[in-house]
Design a protein around this motif. Sequence first.
Motif, PDB file in Angstrom:
ATOM      1  N   GLY A 333       0.813  -1.216   0.000  1.00  0.00           N
ATOM      2  CA  GLY A 333       0.000   0.000   0.000  1.00  0.00           C
ATOM      3  C   GLY A 333       0.841   1.259   0.000  1.00  0.00           C
ATOM      4  N   VAL A 334       1.905   1.282   0.835  1.00  0.00           N
ATOM      5  CA  VAL A 334       2.783   2.454   0.883  1.00  0.00           C
ATOM      6  C   VAL A 334       3.546   2.603  -0.430  1.00  0.00           C
ATOM      7  N   PHE A 335       4.011   1.478  -0.985  1.00  0.00           N
ATOM      8  CA  PHE A 335       4.715   1.533  -2.269  1.00  0.00           C
ATOM      9  C   PHE A 335       3.792   2.054  -3.365  1.00  0.00           C
ATOM     10  N   TYR A 336       2.520   1.632  -3.331  1.00  0.00           N
ATOM     11  CA  TYR A 336       1.582   2.105  -4.345  1.00  0.00           C
ATOM     12  C   TYR A 336       1.246   3.579  -4.133  1.00  0.00           C
ATOM     13  N   LEU A 337       1.248   4.032  -2.878  1.00  0.00           N
ATOM     14  CA  LEU A 337       1.037   5.454  -2.602  1.00  0.00           C
ATOM     15  C   LEU A 337       2.113   6.292  -3.288  1.00  0.00           C
ATOM     16  N   LEU A 338       3.376   5.866  -3.170  1.00  0.00           N
ATOM     17  CA  LEU A 338       4.469   6.588  -3.828  1.00  0.00           C
ATOM     18  C   LEU A 338       4.306   6.557  -5.339  1.00  0.00           C
ATOM     19  N   ASN A 339       3.947   5.406  -5.877  1.00  0.00           N
ATOM     20  CA  ASN A 339       3.736   5.297  -7.321  1.00  0.00           C
ATOM     21  C   ASN A 339       2.591   6.176  -7.788  1.00  0.00           C
ATOM     22  N   ASP A 340       1.496   6.173  -7.028  1.00  0.00           N
ATOM     23  CA  ASP A 340       0.329   6.941  -7.452  1.00  0.00           C
ATOM     24  C   ASP A 340       0.609   8.437  -7.441  1.00  0.00           C
ATOM     25  N   ALA A 341       1.415   8.886  -6.488  1.00  0.00           N
ATOM     26  CA  ALA A 341       1.788  10.297  -6.477  1.00  0.00           C
ATOM     27  C   ALA A 341       2.490  10.679  -7.778  1.00  0.00           C
ATOM     28  N   ILE A 342       3.404   9.831  -8.239  1.00  0.00           N
ATOM     29  CA  ILE A 342       4.112  10.086  -9.496  1.00  0.00           C
ATOM     30  C   ILE A 342       3.149   9.983 -10.684  1.00  0.00           C
ATOM     31  N   MET A 343       2.287   8.956 -10.675  1.00  0.00           N
ATOM     32  CA  MET A 343       1.350   8.755 -11.788  1.00  0.00           C
ATOM     33  C   MET A 343       0.397   9.926 -11.938  1.00  0.00           C
ATOM     34  N   GLN A 344      -0.124  10.430 -10.811  1.00  0.00           N
ATOM     35  CA  GLN A 344      -1.059  11.552 -10.888  1.00  0.00           C
ATOM     36  C   GLN A 344      -0.371  12.805 -11.430  1.00  0.00           C
ATOM     37  N   ALA A 345       0.873  13.020 -11.019  1.00  0.00           N
ATOM     38  CA  ALA A 345       1.613  14.159 -11.570  1.00  0.00           C
ATOM     39  C   ALA A 345       1.761  14.019 -13.079  1.00  0.00           C
ATOM     40  N   ALA A 346       2.120  12.819 -13.549  1.00  0.00           N
ATOM     41  CA  ALA A 346       2.310  12.597 -14.982  1.00  0.00           C
ATOM     42  C   ALA A 346       1.014  12.813 -15.754  1.00  0.00           C
ATOM     43  N   LEU A 347      -0.096  12.275 -15.246  1.00  0.00           N
ATOM     44  CA  LEU A 347      -1.371  12.413 -15.950  1.00  0.00           C
ATOM     45  C   LEU A 347      -1.802  13.863 -16.060  1.00  0.00           C
ATOM     46  N   PHE A 348      -1.632  14.628 -14.990  1.00  0.00           N
ATOM     47  CA  PHE A 348      -2.064  16.027 -15.048  1.00  0.00           C
ATOM     48  C   PHE A 348      -1.054  16.908 -15.773  1.00  0.00           C
ATOM     49  N   PHE A 349       0.200  16.467 -15.879  1.00  0.00           N
ATOM     50  CA  PHE A 349       1.123  17.133 -16.810  1.00  0.00           C
ATOM     51  C   PHE A 349       0.596  16.991 -18.232  1.00  0.00           C
ATOM     52  N   LEU A 350       0.207  15.778 -18.598  1.00  0.00           N
ATOM     53  CA  LEU A 350      -0.299  15.520 -19.943  1.00  0.00           C
ATOM     54  C   LEU A 350      -1.584  16.278 -20.207  1.00  0.00           C
ATOM     55  N   ALA A 351      -2.501  16.276 -19.225  1.00  0.00           N
ATOM     56  CA  ALA A 351      -3.756  17.003 -19.396  1.00  0.00           C
ATOM     57  C   ALA A 351      -3.507  18.504 -19.504  1.00  0.00           C
ATOM     58  N   GLY A 352      -2.591  19.027 -18.687  1.00  0.00           N
ATOM     59  CA  GLY A 352      -2.267  20.447 -18.762  1.00  0.00           C
ATOM     60  C   GLY A 352      -1.603  20.821 -20.066  1.00  0.00           C
ATOM     61  N   LEU A 353      -0.723  19.951 -20.551  1.00  0.00           N
ATOM     62  CA  LEU A 353      -0.084  20.171 -21.848  1.00  0.00           C
ATOM     63  C   LEU A 353      -1.125  20.229 -22.954  1.00  0.00           C
TER      64      LEU A 353
END
Length: 489
Positions: A333-353
Amino acid sequence: MIHQLPVLLFLLPLFAAISMPVVCLRHNERCVPIALSVSTVMVLLSILNLVMVLKYGEVRYAFSGWAPPLGIEWVADGLASLMLVALSFLGLVTLLFSRATVPTDLGHGVVYFYTLILLLISALTGIVFAGDLFNLFVFLEVAALASYGLVGVSGGRALVAAFRYLILGTLGASFYLLGVGYFYAATGTLNMADISEQLPYLLTSKAVVGGLLFMFIGLSIKMALVPLHGWLPDAYTYAPESVSPILASLMTKVALFGWIRIIFWVLGADAVVYHIPILLMINTLGILAAVIGAFLALTQNDVKRMFAYGGISHIGIILIGVSQGNRTGFAGGVFYLLNDAIMQAALFFLAGLAVVQYGVRGVDDLWKLRGQSGWITGGFIIAAMSMIGLPPTGGFFGKWYIILGSLEANNYLAVGAVLLSTVLTLAYFVKLFERLFREPPGASDLPWKTMPLPIQWSLGVVSVVMIALGVWSDPIVGFLLSKTLPMGL
């Protein structure tokens, strides 16, 4: 020096935020170098802090020489130090991304944007290190106030979303503070370590049970847990493109981190696994959030709203992991929390772009991005692989350990929920890629545009990290199992 690092990590962005309006009000061009310099130093100090904690053990800092439980205490252990590395890294990357998007988003509001971002990072640092329940509340509210301002800074529909966020966020804070009051009435202290020593004798206390439920409701609103998630889709959809990535990657994750602290470090792993059925409640709500969030994401046509509901689903998956009551599920769960933080940043970078560069907000208009840049296509593919849970990304290994933890607990319903949410996630990314690569009749590609270098760097860095988390998942999970587990788990 090691004992001063947590305070330095907090004060650095705080002082920068306080000085930003004075230094930059007439010289907007100074905002970017100041913010990036502060964030870079934070990343270096957070890595140093993690190394020192691993070498010498956890750090407990008592403010002004007042020893706990009377004084305010901060705790920098393995979990907090690792979380701060992720926080400071994402702060730096999102600030780098904002170099290209803030002028388009905010115009003359640049100074206010950087002031609030630095204040938000400082408050989130305080949440991570907080060693007592009331200071956790204080920093939650400072972070929330900064978030309300960031969501509404561009005006228009964002103001309505920010006001709704404010109302629900204030309600969540009120519930949490009420719960803290109940705990104080039962124990006579606010220090987490001091409370944890007294709670084994107070588990049947109505004040403790009531306080725990109130704190859970309050933090559930902050982390956007179904069915208390109503503020999040509008806030992330209408927030400026510069703001959405840092909110999506950090706000809900740090609130969830605070809840993990309370149930495993304040109540204690032994109590929540064997004596209090709170893990069952968290597991049930996590299952609902994982499936409902993914299903709602599938029904969306706005790209940012789709990703917002995807984030809600992943909050549920994280809760499924930490609620299994075993080491494997917790580490997953903690490992996925770290991954999800990175994934959400990437997705909203793409959406913002897509919005800033090409004016694309709807899924049906994604065909306009086709052929524009390999960065866009590559970023979408890597982010989709990690969100769905395909190797070699970190998203796959996070789900893998959560499923292993669920099987270890004989919780087949949780396994089914993770798999069903994965299928639904696959479905909405298939929908997204189908629109991205299909050209409607009579349509033609937009003129080619050069992607700003800051966007290339930020998107490239998070894409590499999503893969790196998968490649090095074994040592990272090993670190989580050896250095971050609560006592008794």
